[in-house]
Design an enzyme around this catalytic site. Structure first.
Site, PDB file in Angstrom:
ATOM      1  N   HIS A  33       6.421   8.256  27.452  1.00 20.42           N
ATOM      2  CA  HIS A  33       7.068   9.572  27.526  1.00 20.42           C
ATOM      3  C   HIS A  33       8.586   9.414  27.572  1.00 20.42           C
ATOM      4  O   HIS A  33       9.324  10.157  26.920  1.00 20.42           O
ATOM      5  CB  HIS A  33       6.638  10.313  28.801  1.00 20.42           C
ATOM      6  N   SER A 181      -1.084   7.697  30.480  1.00 19.71           N
ATOM      7  CA  SER A 181      -1.254   8.247  31.837  1.00 19.71           C
ATOM      8  C   SER A 181      -2.589   7.804  32.418  1.00 19.71           C
ATOM      9  O   SER A 181      -2.724   7.639  33.626  1.00 19.71           O
ATOM     10  CB  SER A 181      -1.189   9.773  31.796  1.00 19.71           C
TER      11      SER A 181
HETATM   12  P1  AMP Z   1       0.384  12.995  26.933  1.00 22.98           P
HETATM   13  O1  AMP Z   1       1.130  13.260  28.197  1.00 22.98           O
HETATM   14  O2  AMP Z   1      -0.574  11.854  27.030  1.00 22.98           O
HETATM   15  O3  AMP Z   1      -0.201  14.243  26.319  1.00 22.98           O
HETATM   16  O4  AMP Z   1       1.480  12.502  25.893  1.00 22.98           O
HETATM   17  C1  AMP Z   1       2.633  13.235  25.628  1.00 22.98           C
HETATM   18  C2  AMP Z   1       3.341  12.612  24.447  1.00 22.98           C
HETATM   19  O5  AMP Z   1       3.674  11.262  24.759  1.00 22.98           O
HETATM   20  C3  AMP Z   1       2.472  12.559  23.181  1.00 22.98           C
HETATM   21  O6  AMP Z   1       3.278  12.862  22.057  1.00 22.98           O
HETATM   22  C4  AMP Z   1       2.010  11.121  23.167  1.00 22.98           C
HETATM   23  O7  AMP Z   1       1.701  10.642  21.876  1.00 22.98           O
HETATM   24  C5  AMP Z   1       3.217  10.403  23.720  1.00 22.98           C
HETATM   25  N1  AMP Z   1       2.850   9.089  24.238  1.00 22.98           N
HETATM   26  C6  AMP Z   1       1.845   8.796  25.094  1.00 22.98           C
HETATM   27  N2  AMP Z   1       1.777   7.456  25.308  1.00 22.98           N
HETATM   28  C7  AMP Z   1       2.758   6.908  24.558  1.00 22.98           C
HETATM   29  C8  AMP Z   1       3.204   5.561  24.341  1.00 22.98           C
HETATM   30  N3  AMP Z   1       2.618   4.521  24.935  1.00 22.98           N
HETATM   31  N4  AMP Z   1       4.239   5.364  23.494  1.00 22.98           N
HETATM   32  C9  AMP Z   1       4.842   6.405  22.874  1.00 22.98           C
HETATM   33  N5  AMP Z   1       4.472   7.702  23.046  1.00 22.98           N
HETATM   34  C10 AMP Z   1       3.449   7.947  23.870  1.00 22.98           C
END
Ligand code: AMP
Length: 269
Positions: A33, A181
């Site tokens: 994030h 997460s």
């Molecule tokens: P989430 O909170 O899991 O819905 O993710 C929010 C954003 O963070 C989404 O666009 C995900 O693709 C991105 N994201 C989650 N994990 C990673 C990571 N390891 N590297 C880059 N972006 C990430």
């Protein structure tokens, strides 16, 4: 940092004529994030982050209940990063009725996560629609860790919203396991196990890049992972542009979903 608990208030107060970068998240923030936020801060005048655990994208109630929530810690991180705006809406603020909670996806798109988590992307598209109808951001930053998500959101918002998607590369722990997460739900031993799976797939990816014939050994790769007592939900190689099975040396991508205990992880290389 200005914190908004209502999307309508945010719509009134934020000047969307400025160049605004939007980073939607479900919180429990990690380095993945943070890299999206840093990209937004580099490219945009103002950065808006949302934290919203979207119920309509969970196909299992218990998964929604157990999803890690760390709001106080997240707010500290965002303040330190000098994020301009944070949106933390309630479910009732985003969805006025049940009908708004799903957007249909086409039959052809029901592959990989869309096949194995029925209703998941329908919920993702629904929340994106609710967000973008009020948040007129110039750019939206999304992580390639959720590669299929980027593909489906891009397809959905084209011709509907002016917001442009900026895909950001996956950030990994010591070059192996992708930050997620859900990693908060894993023990140290589980993290090690999951990291070893990432390493195995990465090695296969690099070998296949060098020698495309290696692709025929996908079943060996599956067996290797299974031999570590890992339950694979899917392991598929697809065209990274259109998700078809027509692949060659320059357009292939490996997609995996697997379980460590009862925690579902996804990745792609
Ligand atoms: P989430 O909170 O899991 O819905 O993710 C929010 C954003 O963070 C989404 O666009 C995900 O693709 C991105 N994201 C989650 N994990 C990673 C990571 N390891 N590297 C880059 N972006 C990430």
């Amino acid at each position: 940092m200005i914190i908004f608990k209502s999307i309508n208030k945010l719509k009134k107060k934020v000047n969307f004529k400025a160049n605004i970068g939007f980073v939607p998240t479900m919180g429990a923030l990690h380095k993945g994030h943070i890299s999206l936020i840093k990209s937004s801060k580099l490219k945009c005048q103002k950065t808006l982050v949302s934290i919203f655990v979207n119920p309509s994208q969970f196909n299992k109630k218990n998964d929604y209940k157990k999803y890690p929530r760390k709001l106080n810690r997240d707010i500290k991180i965002l303040k330190k990063l000098r994020v301009d705006y944070l949106l933390i809406p309630k479910v009732s603020d985003i969805y006025k009725n049940k009908k708004n909670m799903k957007i249909k996806i086409s039959k052809n798109d029901k592959i990989l996560c869309a096949k194995y988590r029925p209703g998941h992307f329908e919920g993702v598209l629904a929340v994106i629609k609710q967000f973008l109808s009020k948040i007129n951001a110039k750019y939206m930053f999304l992580g390639e860790k959720d590669y299929q998500q980027i593909y489906l959101i891009k397809k959905f918002i084209i011709n509907k919203f002016n917001t442009k998607i900026i895909p950001c590369k996956t950030i990994r722990l010591k070059n192996s396991l992708a930050y997620s997460s859900r990693n908060f739900l894993l023990s140290k031993i589980d993290i090690k196990k999951a990291s070893s799976i990432s390493k195995i797939i990465k090695r296969f990816y690099l070998l296949t890049q060098k020698n495309f014939k290696n692709i025929d050994r996908i079943n060996d790769l599956k067996n290797k992972i299974k031999s570590q007592n890992i339950k694979i939900e899917y392991l598929e190689i697809r065209n990274k542009i259109n998700f078809s099975k027509k692949i060659n040396k320059s357009n292939f991508k490996i997609f995996i979903s697997f379980y460590i205990k009862n925690i579902r992880l996804i990745d792609n290389f």
